[in-house]
Structures are given as C-alpha cells and as structure tokens.
Design a protein around this motif. Structure first.
Motif, PDB file in Angstrom:
ATOM      1  N   GLY A   1       0.727  -1.231   0.052  1.00  0.00           N
ATOM      2  CA  GLY A   1      -0.137  -0.113   0.107  1.00  0.00           C
ATOM      3  C   GLY A   1       0.929   1.476  -0.104  1.00  0.00           C
ATOM      4  N   HIS A   2       1.796   1.183   0.770  1.00  0.00           N
ATOM      5  CA  HIS A   2       3.068   2.279   0.613  1.00  0.00           C
ATOM      6  C   HIS A   2       3.611   2.587  -0.880  1.00  0.00           C
ATOM      7  N   VAL A   3       3.995   1.560  -1.455  1.00  0.00           N
ATOM      8  CA  VAL A   3       4.208   1.585  -2.697  1.00  0.00           C
ATOM      9  C   VAL A   3       3.250   2.438  -3.673  1.00  0.00           C
ATOM     10  N   ARG A   4       1.981   1.889  -3.468  1.00  0.00           N
ATOM     11  CA  ARG A   4       0.889   2.428  -4.230  1.00  0.00           C
ATOM     12  C   ARG A   4       0.712   4.056  -3.965  1.00  0.00           C
ATOM     13  N   LEU A   5       1.019   4.299  -3.133  1.00  0.00           N
ATOM     14  CA  LEU A   5       0.681   5.628  -2.279  1.00  0.00           C
ATOM     15  C   LEU A   5       1.982   6.615  -2.565  1.00  0.00           C
ATOM     16  N   LEU A   6       3.050   6.192  -1.640  1.00  0.00           N
ATOM     17  CA  LEU A   6       4.169   6.987  -1.424  1.00  0.00           C
ATOM     18  C   LEU A   6       5.089   6.599  -2.709  1.00  0.00           C
ATOM     19  N   GLY A   7       5.261   5.657  -3.049  1.00  0.00           N
ATOM     20  CA  GLY A   7       6.158   4.973  -4.354  1.00  0.00           C
ATOM     21  C   GLY A   7       5.710   5.714  -5.659  1.00  0.00           C
ATOM     22  N   GLU A   8       4.330   5.831  -5.634  1.00  0.00           N
ATOM     23  CA  GLU A   8       3.767   6.377  -6.940  1.00  0.00           C
ATOM     24  C   GLU A   8       3.473   7.893  -6.791  1.00  0.00           C
ATOM     25  N   GLY A   9       3.790   8.615  -5.621  1.00  0.00           N
ATOM     26  CA  GLY A   9       3.777   9.959  -5.408  1.00  0.00           C
ATOM     27  C   GLY A   9       2.051  10.591  -5.405  1.00  0.00           C
ATOM     28  N   ARG A  10       1.308   9.683  -4.853  1.00  0.00           N
ATOM     29  CA  ARG A  10       0.019  10.014  -4.875  1.00  0.00           C
ATOM     30  C   ARG A  10      -0.320  10.791  -3.694  1.00  0.00           C
ATOM     31  N   VAL A  11       0.414  10.827  -2.425  1.00  0.00           N
ATOM     32  CA  VAL A  11      -0.140  11.405  -1.255  1.00  0.00           C
ATOM     33  C   VAL A  11       0.759  12.901  -1.030  1.00  0.00           C
ATOM     34  N   GLN A  12       1.629  13.132  -1.867  1.00  0.00           N
ATOM     35  CA  GLN A  12       2.421  14.238  -1.789  1.00  0.00           C
ATOM     36  C   GLN A  12       1.405  15.575  -1.571  1.00  0.00           C
ATOM     37  N   GLY A  13       1.665  16.403  -0.499  1.00  0.00           N
ATOM     38  CA  GLY A  13       0.916  17.634  -0.232  1.00  0.00           C
ATOM     39  C   GLY A  13      -0.723  17.504   0.406  1.00  0.00           C
ATOM     40  N   LEU A  14      -0.951  16.177   0.691  1.00  0.00           N
ATOM     41  CA  LEU A  14      -2.332  15.695   1.294  1.00  0.00           C
ATOM     42  C   LEU A  14      -2.231  15.678   2.554  1.00  0.00           C
ATOM     43  N   ASP A  15      -3.283  16.278   3.365  1.00  0.00           N
ATOM     44  CA  ASP A  15      -3.421  16.442   4.724  1.00  0.00           C
ATOM     45  C   ASP A  15      -4.076  15.143   5.030  1.00  0.00           C
ATOM     46  N   VAL A  16      -3.442  14.198   5.631  1.00  0.00           N
ATOM     47  CA  VAL A  16      -3.988  12.756   5.752  1.00  0.00           C
ATOM     48  C   VAL A  16      -2.757  11.929   6.451  1.00  0.00           C
ATOM     49  N   ASP A  17      -3.448  11.310   7.616  1.00  0.00           N
ATOM     50  CA  ASP A  17      -2.514  10.347   8.343  1.00  0.00           C
ATOM     51  C   ASP A  17      -2.361   9.247   7.115  1.00  0.00           C
ATOM     52  N   HIS A  18      -0.745   9.076   6.640  1.00  0.00           N
ATOM     53  CA  HIS A  18      -0.616   8.234   5.688  1.00  0.00           C
ATOM     54  C   HIS A  18      -0.705   6.791   6.065  1.00  0.00           C
ATOM     55  N   GLU A  19      -0.470   6.509   7.423  1.00  0.00           N
ATOM     56  CA  GLU A  19      -0.442   4.981   7.694  1.00  0.00           C
ATOM     57  C   GLU A  19      -1.882   4.444   7.843  1.00  0.00           C
ATOM     58  N   ARG A  20      -2.813   5.237   8.303  1.00  0.00           N
ATOM     59  CA  ARG A  20      -4.304   4.870   8.067  1.00  0.00           C
ATOM     60  C   ARG A  20      -4.598   4.778   6.754  1.00  0.00           C
ATOM     61  N   LEU A  21      -4.409   5.611   5.981  1.00  0.00           N
ATOM     62  CA  LEU A  21      -4.736   5.850   4.630  1.00  0.00           C
ATOM     63  C   LEU A  21      -4.138   4.396   3.790  1.00  0.00           C
ATOM     64  N   THR A  22      -2.982   3.945   4.213  1.00  0.00           N
ATOM     65  CA  THR A  22      -2.340   2.872   3.635  1.00  0.00           C
ATOM     66  C   THR A  22      -3.125   1.813   4.079  1.00  0.00           C
ATOM     67  N   ASP A  23      -3.818   1.681   5.228  1.00  0.00           N
ATOM     68  CA  ASP A  23      -4.557   0.673   5.519  1.00  0.00           C
ATOM     69  C   ASP A  23      -5.769   0.287   4.681  1.00  0.00           C
ATOM     70  N   LEU A  24      -6.167   1.654   4.638  1.00  0.00           N
ATOM     71  CA  LEU A  24      -7.736   1.923   3.747  1.00  0.00           C
ATOM     72  C   LEU A  24      -7.278   1.362   2.425  1.00  0.00           C
ATOM     73  N   VAL A  25      -6.227   1.701   1.845  1.00  0.00           N
ATOM     74  CA  VAL A  25      -6.060   1.345   0.340  1.00  0.00           C
ATOM     75  C   VAL A  25      -5.976  -0.211   0.150  1.00  0.00           C
ATOM     76  N   THR A  26      -5.607  -0.713   1.110  1.00  0.00           N
ATOM     77  CA  THR A  26      -5.486  -2.203   1.260  1.00  0.00           C
ATOM     78  C   THR A  26      -6.826  -2.860   1.076  1.00  0.00           C
ATOM     79  N   VAL A  27      -7.729  -2.299   1.588  1.00  0.00           N
ATOM     80  CA  VAL A  27      -9.260  -2.766   1.579  1.00  0.00           C
ATOM     81  C   VAL A  27      -9.716  -2.445   0.040  1.00  0.00           C
ATOM     82  N   PHE A  28      -9.565  -1.220  -0.442  1.00  0.00           N
ATOM     83  CA  PHE A  28      -9.884  -0.776  -1.384  1.00  0.00           C
ATOM     84  C   PHE A  28      -9.324  -1.587  -2.620  1.00  0.00           C
ATOM     85  N   LEU A  29      -7.990  -2.053  -2.764  1.00  0.00           N
ATOM     86  CA  LEU A  29      -7.535  -2.739  -3.536  1.00  0.00           C
ATOM     87  C   LEU A  29      -7.488  -4.259  -3.558  1.00  0.00           C
ATOM     88  N   GLY A  30      -8.442  -4.686  -2.438  1.00  0.00           N
ATOM     89  CA  GLY A  30      -8.718  -6.156  -2.454  1.00  0.00           C
ATOM     90  C   GLY A  30      -8.205  -7.081  -1.480  1.00  0.00           C
TER      91      GLY A  30
END
Length: 293
Positions: free
Chosen positions: A167-196
């Motif tokens: 999930g970090h690869v999809r978010l941090l590695g792909e530059g998707r969360v740069q400048g976002l005001d969000v808890d990156h670790e919690r969003l990473t958990d949420l992305v695992t749900v969205f991506l199956g």
C-alpha cells in the motif's frame, strides 16, 4: 390502632398507580444489544466521515474498476497449505499480493529483519502493544519492503503485512499523497481494503498473544469478543493502524462500491470486523455515504 391509610400512604399508592408502563423491547432485538445499535453506523461520526471521504478519494485516484477486482481470500491460492515461510515462498507470496494490488513485482525487493532484536522500549507500555512488523523505503529506484521474520510462520498475518507495505508502494512510491493532509499510515490500511486485500488486513488488525480458546463469539452491543471469551486481561498486539470497527466499516463501503450486500467471505472474518461489516451494511442500506468532492 387506626387502619385508615395515612395521607402519605395514599399519595404513594396513587403515584405507583400512575407510573407509566415500561417500554417493551421489540422481539427481534436481543436484550444485550443497545437500543440504538441496530440501525446506527458502527463507528463514530468522525471515523465514518474519514472512511467515506478517503474511500471516495480511492475511487478517483485508482479508478472505479480497481475496486471490482476479485477479493483476495485464503482460498485464492496466495500461499500453499504447507507454507513454511522460506525466502522463496515469501517472495512468491509478495509477487502474488503485488498482482492483486496492481504493483509490478519486478520493481519490488524483499528484505528481512527480526523484531525480537528491537529494544524493549520499542513496545508501548501496558497490555496494548504495537510493534513494527514491516517497513517500506525506496532504494535506487526500486521499492524495498522489509518483513519481520517472526511473522513468517503465520502466512495470513504475513500476507496482511505485505499488503500494508505494498500500500505504501501505491501511495508513496507512486507519489499519490504528496501535499495531502492525511494520516498516511491509516490511509495505507484503507488502500489495502480498496485494492482487495481487506480480508487479510482486517483479520490481522487485532491479535491475542496469550489466548488459547478454540472458539470465537460475535461481539454484540457493548460486549467485545475479549469480554465474552474471558480474555480481556490478556496482552494483545495490533497490526495496522485502523481498528477492527474501522476496518469493518471500510469493508462495508467496499462492498457497497462492488454492489455486494452479503458477501460469502464475510463469514470468515474475525468476529469484531465481521460485526462491524454487517452493521455497516445495514446502515449504508438505509443511508448511502455522503458525496465527498
């Protein structure tokens, strides 16, 4: 002695006669369930808004088709029944989770560490424990995920750890969360749900470290599984950054996006997440999530 009731006795009996009848609990509502539990959201308003907002963001960021991929389950062939945690097996597992989450396996490098070597103060004090079981970094243009050797013998838990790091690869590695005001670790958990991968990450969210019971029970009302199984004092450790209920509600939103009302795999979730998922689906059936632009 006079048998005539006193003035205060007459008033008291009169008050008793005027006492309204007690409310009758509907027959379909169990007495141990809070009266407001049946149709309400399983998480507080602040958590509900957060989950809905960032699930909406995932749809826009990854595309609506990403959520329609097959949900990864133990029966999906991610790891064999005789999984022993050898480096070759772990790397094969990483490759399979990569395919589920839309990551190029050729861009991922796997390293290992042993959390037993970490200093004792790395654990939080008290019975609620949280230790590092995975790490992500980018080295020479490649994603490097580090996995705790102590989890290698538990393939389902290891799968959840791998999913979080990818999930970090999809978010941090792909530059998707740069400048976002969000808890990156919690969003990473949420992305695992969205991506199956939510089945695994939700199940791994809460783990007993001493409990040896051979059964589980479904939490109801204010009663948790730990209370009902008599393990409330057992130490625990937590994998991931969302709670069981937050995972359960995220899975309910995931099912809504997929058009699922009673997914068969939900029966295999751990009781805490399963209860929140079912309650969340009932809630969303009555009130669809708000549109977060």
């Amino acid at each position: 002695m006079s048998r005539t009731p006193s003035r205060w006795a007459r008033i008291w009996r009169g008050r008793r006669r005027r006492t309204p009848k007690r409310a009758v609990t509907p027959p379909n509502v169990k007495p141990w369930v809070r009266s407001d539990e049946v149709d309400r959201c399983p998480v507080p308003p602040k958590d509900r808004e957060w989950v809905e907002r960032w699930m909406t963001w995932c749809v826009k960021e990854f595309g609506p088709e990403a959520v329609k991929r097959e949900t990864a389950l133990p029966s999906s062939g991610l790891f064999p029944a005789d999984f022993a945690g050898t480096p070759a097996q772990v790397e094969e597992l990483v490759g399979r989770v990569c395919m589920v989450m839309g990551v190029d396996p050729g861009d991922v490098r796997v390293r290992y560490f042993d959390s037993a070597d970490e200093a004792p103060h790395a654990l939080r004090s008290g019975s609620r424990r949280h230790r590092t079981v995975g790490r992500y970094q980018k080295v020479d243009g490649h994603a490097v995920i580090e996995l705790d050797l102590r989890e290698a013998g538990q393939p389902a838990v290891l799968t959840a750890v791998i999913a979080h790091e990818l999930g970090h690869v999809r978010l941090l590695g792909e530059g998707r969360v740069q400048g976002l005001d969000v808890d990156h670790e919690r969003l990473t958990d949420l992305v695992t749900v969205f991506l199956g991968m939510g089945f695994f990450t939700a199940n791994a969210a809460y783990t007993f470290t001493k409990s040896v019971q051979r059964f589980s029970v479904l939490p109801l009302g204010d009663l948790t599984e730990r209370m009902l199984t008599g393990t409330a004092l057992d130490p625990t450790h937590h994998l991931g950054y969302l709670t069981e209920r937050q995972f359960g509600y995220a899975l309910a939103c995931y099912c809504l996006l997929r058009g699922e009302t009673d997914p068969p795999w939900s029966r295999r979730l751990e009781p805490g997440a399963r209860a929140a998922l079912r309650q969340g689906l009932r809630y969303l059936h009555r009130r669809p999530p708000a549109n977060h632009d």
